[in-house]
Scaffold this active site. Structure first.
Site, mmCIF file in Angstrom:
data_model
loop_
_atom_site.group_PDB
_atom_site.id
_atom_site.type_symbol
_atom_site.label_atom_id
_atom_site.label_comp_id
_atom_site.label_asym_id
_atom_site.label_seq_id
_atom_site.Cartn_x
_atom_site.Cartn_y
_atom_site.Cartn_z
ATOM 1 C CD GLU A 234 -19.477 20.522 -27.241
ATOM 2 O OE1 GLU A 234 -19.998 21.013 -26.211
ATOM 3 O OE2 GLU A 234 -18.412 20.912 -27.717
ATOM 4 C CG LEU A 235 -26.268 21.980 -27.305
ATOM 5 C CD1 LEU A 235 -27.765 21.860 -27.059
ATOM 6 C CD2 LEU A 235 -25.968 23.067 -28.326
ATOM 7 C CB CYS A 268 -18.599 22.540 -23.325
ATOM 8 S SG CYS A 268 -19.344 23.939 -24.171
#
Length: 463
Positions: A234-235, A268
């Site tokens: 998960e970037l 994010c």
């Protein structure tokens, strides 16, 4: 090499820790591997009992761990308290639902017979030791949303946390130990990034999960790929927030503020690019900017504070460079675009709204990890979708419309792991979470997340 806990509101070093060396790493790898051999055979009822005990302890520790998180990475105290409560909820959810989520599945009888079997089923087994490389922005939640399903599936875990939240990292290892999980089931590794490759390449580590930057994800994925090991990534994210003419514009503007500055803008899944139909553009943008400018920036331990400091000095520098580049190339700052004059210490940055964004500006393609919003004017749905997808990231998205036909179009066409209508993106243990494109792959949470680190096994018996 020392690992430091530094208060981003003051720049004061709170505590330092020495990174563990190769001998200790070896001891913990051996303990994790040995624990897996027995923990994998425990019942769901036993794992549930242990996880619920961990949830109860976290609930008792709520005030202390919230303050620790705030002092280590700067989120407002109320947000840290909410994060701790969310972790308790997720632990209890997985404790209650894991057995159902991992129950055997049975193919249709006709398909079983056609395969030549008397019976067949799909069975889920744990993979083994899972290495978790986790970020500082949600230092408790990011770990728990991995640990709760992984442990309930029968895996064991090794945590390499971000080096600026060592106190939270050590707390997590201690939490699962106090809850009664067998020795080696969940351990914190105080190591620098340079030691990750050796741990990941160790044959006793079966898989890895990473939440963090795109460069970190590329590195872990490359090493794991070379070793043929499963990963979940998960970037980054640069989530669109689309406002169409049928929306409740005032509510959309109010929610937009929270969606952008949650966690001091360091999330994010925070909305970052606000894509507004020209019919409501002026109204939305004026209300949004006015509310952003009215936010209180200050000490995150004070209840009156809306936005605290960025977690690191480098993070603020990176954000300043993005904003300065945009303004130099013609963007208009409706508010913010600088450091607050009344905060001489710490890494604070004012909530900022930028308009007039063009493709040559870095901020058009790069993630702004802080309280900075970019606003785009669009003529219609097609342009809204085009701007929303004009990003290397695809984590989640927010769309404000009351038109059911538009909703279906956005679900079909937006390139993201989630579409949230008339509200802001949030994660929940029952809903899968993850992205596409450079935002990563795989899913966390829900039944999809717990199965990521399971061996999906076909069990077939001849007729």
């Amino acid at each position: 090499m020392p690992i430091a806990s530094v208060n981003p509101a003051t720049g004061e070093t709170l505590k330092t820790f020495e990174a563990i060396g190769p001998e200790v790493i070896e001891e913990r790898l051996a303990a994790a591997h040995a624990a897996f051999r027995t923990f994998r055979t425990t019942s769901f009822a036993e794992r549930s009992r242990l996880l619920k005990r961990a949830a109860a302890l976290l609930e008792e520790d709520h005030d202390d761990i919230a303050r620790t998180m705030t002092c280590e990475m700067g989120k407002p105290l109320a947000a840290a308290e909410a994060e701790a409560a969310k972790c308790v909820k997720a632990m209890r959810w997985y404790a209650d639902h894991a057995e159902r989520l991992l129950a055997d599945e049975y193919p249709a009888e006709d398909d079983v017979l056609d395969s030549g079997a008397a019976r067949a089923r799909v069975h889920y087994r744990p993979l083994g030791v899972v290495l978790a490389v986790m970020p500082w922005n949600f230092p408790l939640w990011q770990v728990v949303r991995f640990a709760a399903p992984a442990l309930m599936a029968g895996n064991t875990g090794l945590l390499k946390h971000a080096s600026n939240v060592p106190q939270t990292a050590l707390y997590l290892g201690d939490l699962f130990h106090r809850a009664g999980f067998p020795d080696g089931c969940f351990q914190t590794l105080l190591i620098g990034s340079g030691a990750v490759e050796g741990v990941l390449r160790d044959p006793r580590v079966a898989a890895a999960t990473l939440t963090g930057s795109e460069p970190a994800g590329r590195s872990v994925a490359s090493i794991a790929g070379d070793e043929v090991k499963k990963t979940v990534l998960e970037l980054g994210g640069s989530d669109p927030y689309v406002v169409m003419p049928s929306a409740d514009v005032d509510k959309a503007a109010r929610t937009a503020v929270t969606a952008r500055v949650q966690n001091n803008g360091q999330s994010c899944i925070a909305a970052k690019r606000f894509i507004v139909h020209e019919d409501v553009y002026d109204t939305f943008t004026e209300r949004f900017a006015a509310r952003m400018e009215a936010l209180t920036v200050g000490d995150p331990l004070e209840r009156s504070t809306d936005v605290g400091p960025l977690a690191t000095e480098q993070g603020r520098t990176d954000l300043e460079e993005l904003v300065d580049d945009a303004v130099r190339l013609g963007a208009r700052a409706m508010c913010g675009a600088g450091r607050p004059g009344d905060q001489p210490h710490g890494w604070f940055y004012l909530p900022t709204v930028l308009t007039g964004i063009t493709p040559e500006m870095r901020i058009h393609q790069e993630e702004a990890f802080g309280p900075v919003a970019t606003v785009y004017r669009v003529a219609d749905l097609e342009e809204a979708v085009s701007v929303a997808n004009d990003s290397p990231f695809g984590l989640s998205s927010n769309v404000w419309t009351r038109d059911e036909g538009e909703m279906e179009r956005f679900v079909r066409d937006i390139e993201a792991g989630g579409v949230f209508f008339n509200g802001m993106t949030a994660s929940h243990p029952a809903m899968p979470f993850g992205g596409v494109k450079r935002s990563g792959y795989g899913r966390e949470l829900s039944g999809h997340g717990i199965k990521e680190f399971c061996n999906t096994t076909t069990v077939w018996t001849a007729a």
